[in-house]
Design a protein around this motif. Structure first.
Motif, PDB file in Angstrom:
ATOM      1  N   UNK A 199       0.795  -1.235   0.000  1.00  0.00           N
ATOM      2  CA  UNK A 199       0.000   0.000   0.000  1.00  0.00           C
ATOM      3  C   UNK A 199       0.829   1.289   0.000  1.00  0.00           C
ATOM      4  N   UNK A 200       2.094   1.199   0.369  1.00  0.00           N
ATOM      5  CA  UNK A 200       2.941   2.399   0.425  1.00  0.00           C
ATOM      6  C   UNK A 200       3.787   2.598  -0.834  1.00  0.00           C
ATOM      7  N   UNK A 201       3.912   1.580  -1.656  1.00  0.00           N
ATOM      8  CA  UNK A 201       4.895   1.630  -2.740  1.00  0.00           C
ATOM      9  C   UNK A 201       4.576   2.676  -3.808  1.00  0.00           C
ATOM     10  N   UNK A 202       3.326   2.798  -4.187  1.00  0.00           N
ATOM     11  CA  UNK A 202       2.994   3.765  -5.251  1.00  0.00           C
ATOM     12  C   UNK A 202       3.402   5.176  -4.850  1.00  0.00           C
ATOM     13  N   UNK A 203       3.117   5.564  -3.602  1.00  0.00           N
ATOM     14  CA  UNK A 203       3.473   6.912  -3.144  1.00  0.00           C
ATOM     15  C   UNK A 203       4.978   7.080  -3.016  1.00  0.00           C
ATOM     16  N   UNK A 204       5.654   6.114  -2.426  1.00  0.00           N
ATOM     17  CA  UNK A 204       7.076   6.254  -2.139  1.00  0.00           C
ATOM     18  C   UNK A 204       7.952   6.178  -3.380  1.00  0.00           C
ATOM     19  N   UNK A 242       7.594   7.111  -6.335  1.00  0.00           N
ATOM     20  CA  UNK A 242       7.602   8.271  -7.236  1.00  0.00           C
ATOM     21  C   UNK A 242       8.740   9.234  -6.916  1.00  0.00           C
ATOM     22  N   UNK A 243       9.178   9.234  -5.663  1.00  0.00           N
ATOM     23  CA  UNK A 243      10.183  10.216  -5.244  1.00  0.00           C
ATOM     24  C   UNK A 243      11.457   9.596  -4.667  1.00  0.00           C
ATOM     25  N   UNK A 244      11.395   8.331  -4.261  1.00  0.00           N
ATOM     26  CA  UNK A 244      12.499   7.754  -3.517  1.00  0.00           C
ATOM     27  C   UNK A 244      12.967   6.425  -4.092  1.00  0.00           C
ATOM     28  N   UNK A 245      14.202   6.099  -3.769  1.00  0.00           N
ATOM     29  CA  UNK A 245      14.715   4.750  -3.989  1.00  0.00           C
ATOM     30  C   UNK A 245      14.244   3.924  -2.803  1.00  0.00           C
ATOM     31  N   UNK A 246      13.507   2.876  -3.070  1.00  0.00           N
ATOM     32  CA  UNK A 246      12.858   2.123  -1.995  1.00  0.00           C
ATOM     33  C   UNK A 246      13.422   0.699  -1.942  1.00  0.00           C
ATOM     34  N   UNK A 247      13.847   0.293  -0.757  1.00  0.00           N
ATOM     35  CA  UNK A 247      14.354  -1.068  -0.539  1.00  0.00           C
ATOM     36  C   UNK A 247      13.344  -1.826   0.319  1.00  0.00           C
ATOM     37  N   UNK A 248      12.857  -2.945  -0.209  1.00  0.00           N
ATOM     38  CA  UNK A 248      12.009  -3.848   0.562  1.00  0.00           C
ATOM     39  C   UNK A 248      12.686  -5.211   0.601  1.00  0.00           C
ATOM     40  N   UNK A 249      12.414  -5.987   1.645  1.00  0.00           N
ATOM     41  CA  UNK A 249      13.095  -7.273   1.777  1.00  0.00           C
ATOM     42  C   UNK A 249      12.262  -8.231   2.615  1.00  0.00           C
ATOM     43  N   UNK A 250      12.441  -9.517   2.370  1.00  0.00           N
ATOM     44  CA  UNK A 250      11.875 -10.552   3.221  1.00  0.00           C
ATOM     45  C   UNK A 250      12.905 -10.875   4.297  1.00  0.00           C
TER      46      UNK A 250
END
Length: 258
Positions: free
Chosen positions: A31-36, A38-46
């Motif tokens: 739910x946060x990825x679309x907003x984030x 657009x402006x940031x490099x986003x790291x997600x991980x298991x």
């Protein structure tokens, strides 16, 4: 450890790291990825021992282990500074990082987190452990939903929830790993160190959180030297899912200050 780097590719863009709660899945942050992104490099991980990061966790597994694993991942990605957004367990990981490697944190966001064991939360963990021992995985997931989401949200989103639980059943973590992760949560205590954390911190809490009383977040806000707190009336423990627009607005306002 499984990870994805999403969003802006500009090397000068700020990096935002999303660290999940007990489930440990990168999918939690959808739910946060679309907003984030657009402006940031986003790291997600298991997180190790969950989802797409299979492992046998040691008997003494701790939040410190989890922070070391994330720091190793970020060092491998050559991340010099980042914002860490942590939900519950992920918030504990962020605080341990702030104690061990404050230089890597530009800021941290703690969502329904805590600094020491709480009797109410411990009882919730004890119930989850008992369900793991005596009941099916399906019942564990149904109980988990009751802890995460407000009753009206469950009623209004039951079809989506059933579909999500079917997915979670397929990737359900190893029982021993899950028990070790619960033990790590249950024993986390940095009361004697919390005032040492100088990292700029945003705290988000929910009055209707069934797992973590919002007063635990207030305790964090009172102890941390450089923090501010946003207290929401609605959303339950997983307000990133149930009150997405509200949480995303608060989160983006915080990040856009840098």
């Amino acid at each position: 450890m499984y990870f994805e780097v999403l969003g802006v590719t500009d090397p000068n863009a700020h990096t935002v790291v999303l660290s999940s709660g007990l489930g440990g899945s990168a999918h939690f942050w959808k739910p946060q990825l679309e907003a984030l992104t657009k402006q940031y490099r986003v790291v997600v991980y298991d997180q190790l021992g969950t989802g797409r990061s299979p492992a046998t966790l040691p008997m003494d597994y701790s939040i410190e282990h989890m922070s070391d694993e994330l720091l190793e991942l970020l060092d491998g990605l050559d991340v010099k500074q980042c914002h860490v957004v942590g939900h519950a367990l992920g918030g504990l990981v962020a605080m341990k990082m702030a104690l061990r490697r404050p230089d890597i944190l530009k800021s941290m966001v703690l969502i329904n987190a805590w600094s020491s064991p709480n009797p109410h939360t411990l009882r919730c963990f004890n119930i989850r452990k008992a369900i793991l021992d005596t009941c099916s995985k399906e019942i564990f997931l149904q109980m988990q939903a009751l802890i995460l989401y407000p009753p009206d949200w469950i009623a209004d989103n039951i079809a989506t929830l059933v579909e999500e639980e079917a997915h979670l059943l397929k990737v359900f973590p190893d029982k021993d790993n899950l028990l070790k992760r619960i033990a790590a949560l249950s024993t986390f205590d940095i009361e004697n160190q919390i005032k040492q954390i100088q990292t700029d911190t945003l705290i988000i809490a929910n009055k209707d959180d069934l797992l973590v009383p919002w007063q635990q977040s207030k305790q964090l806000d009172d102890a941390l030297p450089n923090s501010k707190m946003s207290l929401l009336d609605y959303g339950g423990h997983a307000s990133t899912v149930t009150a997405t627009q509200t949480v995303n607005t608060i989160l983006m306002e915080h990040l856009n200050c840098y």
